[in-house]
Write a protein that holds these residues in place. Structure first.
Motif, PDB file in Angstrom:
ATOM      1  N   GLY A 201       0.800  -1.213   0.000  1.00 52.01           N
ATOM      2  CA  GLY A 201       0.000   0.000   0.000  1.00 52.01           C
ATOM      3  C   GLY A 201       0.836   1.267   0.000  1.00 52.01           C
ATOM      4  O   GLY A 201       1.798   1.386   0.759  1.00 52.01           O
TER       5      GLY A 201
ATOM      6  N   LYS B 264      -3.466  -0.388  -3.181  1.00 56.83           N
ATOM      7  CA  LYS B 264      -2.753  -1.654  -3.190  1.00 56.83           C
ATOM      8  C   LYS B 264      -3.010  -2.348  -4.525  1.00 56.83           C
ATOM      9  O   LYS B 264      -4.137  -2.349  -5.022  1.00 56.83           O
ATOM     10  CB  LYS B 264      -3.214  -2.559  -2.043  1.00 56.83           C
TER      11      LYS B 264
ATOM     12  N   ALA C  55      -7.944  -1.727  -3.142  1.00 53.44           N
ATOM     13  CA  ALA C  55      -7.094  -2.801  -3.647  1.00 53.44           C
ATOM     14  C   ALA C  55      -7.621  -3.249  -5.002  1.00 53.44           C
ATOM     15  O   ALA C  55      -8.829  -3.490  -5.157  1.00 53.44           O
ATOM     16  CB  ALA C  55      -7.066  -3.982  -2.674  1.00 53.44           C
TER      17      ALA C  55
END
Length: 206
Positions: A33, A132, A87
């Motif tokens: 991240g 991410k 993500a």
């Protein structure tokens, strides 16, 4: 849930620039991240296409799994709050992957954990989110995102350098840190003269 408290001050970040030779070394940091600035209240779609510069065809096709704050996303018009964690992944393998896929035929099986949009999210202003990247999305999107600039602490950057094999340093790579050239070495455990907690804005030069 809109969580705006205790977000890092990106304006205080030190500029850190590096050449493309460092890209393979820093790409894994995107799995853990990195921070980026954005305008809170934008949609997941606009975050990917406009903020991250992802081609719409890639965003809607290649990116098969999206998590927002740990919840799988089906609706790309869902809004993103300050402090969110996004993500992105291509299709994950097996039954679990099929279940987590956005708008997939099995998405109803995980309805209890799917992301629920929050209409009360504050829009506009300056915000911070964590990005991410996973599996093939990492090498395919990561280099371009790094050229746009990402934020991370000096400690994370230095810790990653300390993990690299000696062969990486044979060509004497360097970075431009706060306007000065810093040669990277195998024994480097910290960035010289930089507080480990200091935020860096890492940008990869084309």
């Amino acid at each position: 849930m809109n969580t705006t408290a205790s977000q890092p001050d990106l304006s205080a970040a030190i500029q850190c620039a590096a050449g493309p030779e460092i890209v393979p070394a820093v790409l894994p940091l995107l799995q853990g991240g990195v921070l980026l600035d954005f305008m809170p209240g934008c949609t997941v779609e606009s975050l990917m296409v406009e903020r991250l510069g992802i081609d719409p065809e890639y965003a809607f096709g290649r990116v098969q799994t999206i998590f927002l704050d740990g919840h799988p996303v089906d609706r790309l018009e869902d809004t993103v709050h300050d402090g969110a964690v996004i993500a992105l992944s291509a299709a994950l393998p097996g039954l679990i992957g099929a279940t987590m896929r956005k708008m997939g035929v099995l998405s109803s099986f995980r309805s209890g954990i799917s992301h629920r949009n929050d209409a009360s999210i504050t829009t506009g202003g300056d915000g911070v989110f964590t990005l991410k990247l996973f599996n093939v999305v990492l090498p395919e999107l990561g280099p371009e995102i790094l050229t746009r600039g990402v934020f991370l602490t000096a400690q994370r950057f230095a810790s990653r350098l300390a993990m690299l094999p000696t062969a990486f340093f044979q060509d004497q790579p360097s970075i431009i840190l706060d306007g000065r050239e810093v040669r990277l070495t195998p024994d480097m455990t910290a960035l010289p003269g930089i507080d480990p907690a200091q935020l860096l804005r890492l940008t990869i030069r084309p």
